[in-house]
Design a protein around this motif. Sequence first.
Motif, PDB file in Angstrom:
ATOM      1  N   ILE A 133       0.837  -1.202   0.000  1.00 46.36           N
ATOM      2  CA  ILE A 133       0.000   0.000   0.000  1.00 46.36           C
ATOM      3  C   ILE A 133       0.871   1.250   0.000  1.00 46.36           C
ATOM      4  O   ILE A 133       0.590   2.226  -0.704  1.00 46.36           O
ATOM      5  N   ALA A 134       1.944   1.223   0.796  1.00 47.42           N
ATOM      6  CA  ALA A 134       2.848   2.375   0.838  1.00 47.42           C
ATOM      7  C   ALA A 134       3.503   2.612  -0.525  1.00 47.42           C
ATOM      8  O   ALA A 134       3.618   3.750  -0.986  1.00 47.42           O
ATOM      9  N   PHE A 135       3.937   1.532  -1.182  1.00 54.53           N
ATOM     10  CA  PHE A 135       4.504   1.670  -2.528  1.00 54.53           C
ATOM     11  C   PHE A 135       3.455   2.187  -3.514  1.00 54.53           C
ATOM     12  O   PHE A 135       3.754   2.995  -4.403  1.00 54.53           O
ATOM     13  N   LEU A 184       8.566   9.931  -1.925  1.00 61.82           N
ATOM     14  CA  LEU A 184       9.799   9.410  -1.351  1.00 61.82           C
ATOM     15  C   LEU A 184       9.580   8.929   0.076  1.00 61.82           C
ATOM     16  O   LEU A 184      10.150   7.909   0.499  1.00 61.82           O
ATOM     17  N   TRP A 185       8.770   9.659   0.821  1.00 61.24           N
ATOM     18  CA  TRP A 185       8.486   9.262   2.207  1.00 61.24           C
ATOM     19  C   TRP A 185       7.776   7.905   2.228  1.00 61.24           C
ATOM     20  O   TRP A 185       8.095   7.043   3.057  1.00 61.24           O
ATOM     21  N   CYS A 186       6.841   7.696   1.329  1.00 60.89           N
ATOM     22  CA  CYS A 186       6.101   6.430   1.279  1.00 60.89           C
ATOM     23  C   CYS A 186       7.018   5.259   0.939  1.00 60.89           C
ATOM     24  O   CYS A 186       6.838   4.153   1.465  1.00 60.89           O
ATOM     25  N   ILE A 187       8.000   5.495   0.077  1.00 62.24           N
ATOM     26  CA  ILE A 187       8.974   4.444  -0.220  1.00 62.24           C
ATOM     27  C   ILE A 187       9.748   4.086   1.043  1.00 62.24           C
ATOM     28  O   ILE A 187       9.974   2.906   1.355  1.00 62.24           O
ATOM     29  N   TYR A 211       2.908   0.940   9.533  1.00 60.95           N
ATOM     30  CA  TYR A 211       2.779   1.685   8.273  1.00 60.95           C
ATOM     31  C   TYR A 211       1.944   2.943   8.477  1.00 60.95           C
ATOM     32  O   TYR A 211       2.315   4.032   8.019  1.00 60.95           O
ATOM     33  N   VAL A 212       0.812   2.804   9.166  1.00 55.42           N
ATOM     34  CA  VAL A 212      -0.073   3.955   9.391  1.00 55.42           C
ATOM     35  C   VAL A 212       0.632   5.030  10.204  1.00 55.42           C
ATOM     36  O   VAL A 212       0.597   6.226   9.860  1.00 55.42           O
ATOM     37  N   ALA A 213       1.302   4.631  11.298  1.00 56.95           N
ATOM     38  CA  ALA A 213       1.974   5.603  12.158  1.00 56.95           C
ATOM     39  C   ALA A 213       3.100   6.314  11.417  1.00 56.95           C
ATOM     40  O   ALA A 213       3.250   7.543  11.511  1.00 56.95           O
ATOM     41  N   ALA A 214       3.899   5.549  10.675  1.00 59.52           N
ATOM     42  CA  ALA A 214       5.023   6.151   9.949  1.00 59.52           C
ATOM     43  C   ALA A 214       4.534   7.089   8.852  1.00 59.52           C
ATOM     44  O   ALA A 214       5.111   8.169   8.637  1.00 59.52           O
TER      45      ALA A 214
END
Length: 323
Positions: A133-135, A184-187, A211-214
């Motif tokens: 999901i982050a990617f 970039l942050w999500c990667i 993932y949610v917190a970061a």
Amino acid sequence: MELAYIPSPSSGVLYLGPVPLRGYAFCIIIGVFVAVWLGNKRWVARGGRTGTVADIAVWAVPFGLLGGRLYHVITDYQLYFSEGRDWVDAFKIWEGGLGIWGAIAFGALGAWIGCRRRGVPLPAYADAVAPGIAFAQAIGRWGNWFNQELYGRSTDVPWAVEITSSGDGRVPGTYHPTFLYESLWCIGVALLVIWADRRFKLGHGRAFALYVAAYCAGRFWIEYMRVDEAHHILGLRLNNWTSILVFLLAVLYIVVSARKRPGREEVVEPAAAEAAEAAEAEAGEKDAPSVEEGASGAEGDSDSDDSSGSEGAKDGAGSAKKS
């Protein structure tokens, strides 16, 4: 003198003959494929079946798109329902406007439905798809570049993005590319979750909560840089407050979950585990000698012994007569 900047595309639409290919939609689609592909690999590595992630995504993705659009329209209603606006534009999702908070909330609802139908635990599924999901978000943010949106304050740094459109209140110039910062942050978030999951064996939804917190931590400062129209509460944008609240809830979940359910699920897909056990049992039966084969062998040995004994007795009797 402007030495360098990131140019914006002259148009967010490419035409393959009469078929329009919109950059925003293309980025979303590519992101979904990446999320499903990586999620499937992680799910199979945890003992699940190939295809389960895709089957559940059939429910999660449409719900996520619906939720993301609803959140955006509700929190930025003035863009669609104020004087001089056309409310029909609220349905034009290809023009941009997906709120991640609504997408995650509704996407989780869709995933829950899919998990119920497949008989798998939602927390385990969420852990498997979290990095994907982050990617997907990292890829999807480039859709904002195609639409010349989601940029920050004016700047002349070499990596500034050039905005050429003057529609919807935009002022041409060079600005902080907050879409790039978030990409970039999500990667980085995806790589963090993958590392932490391998290092600490996260389970029961804790990889997803990480993932949610970061993501929220990065979204807070990125949101603070944006200059597009938004609702403010006590001097902060609405999404800043949402980031703070969701961040705290995610951290709380990690702490409470680690205390109540430490470790990781041993079985993530009962049907897959049962199939594996059945296959092992079947393989064991093939390798072991059958009862009938054992009995036949025993009878053969017995007959051989009896035959040898009879022949020995006959030889002894013949010798006695000769004497």
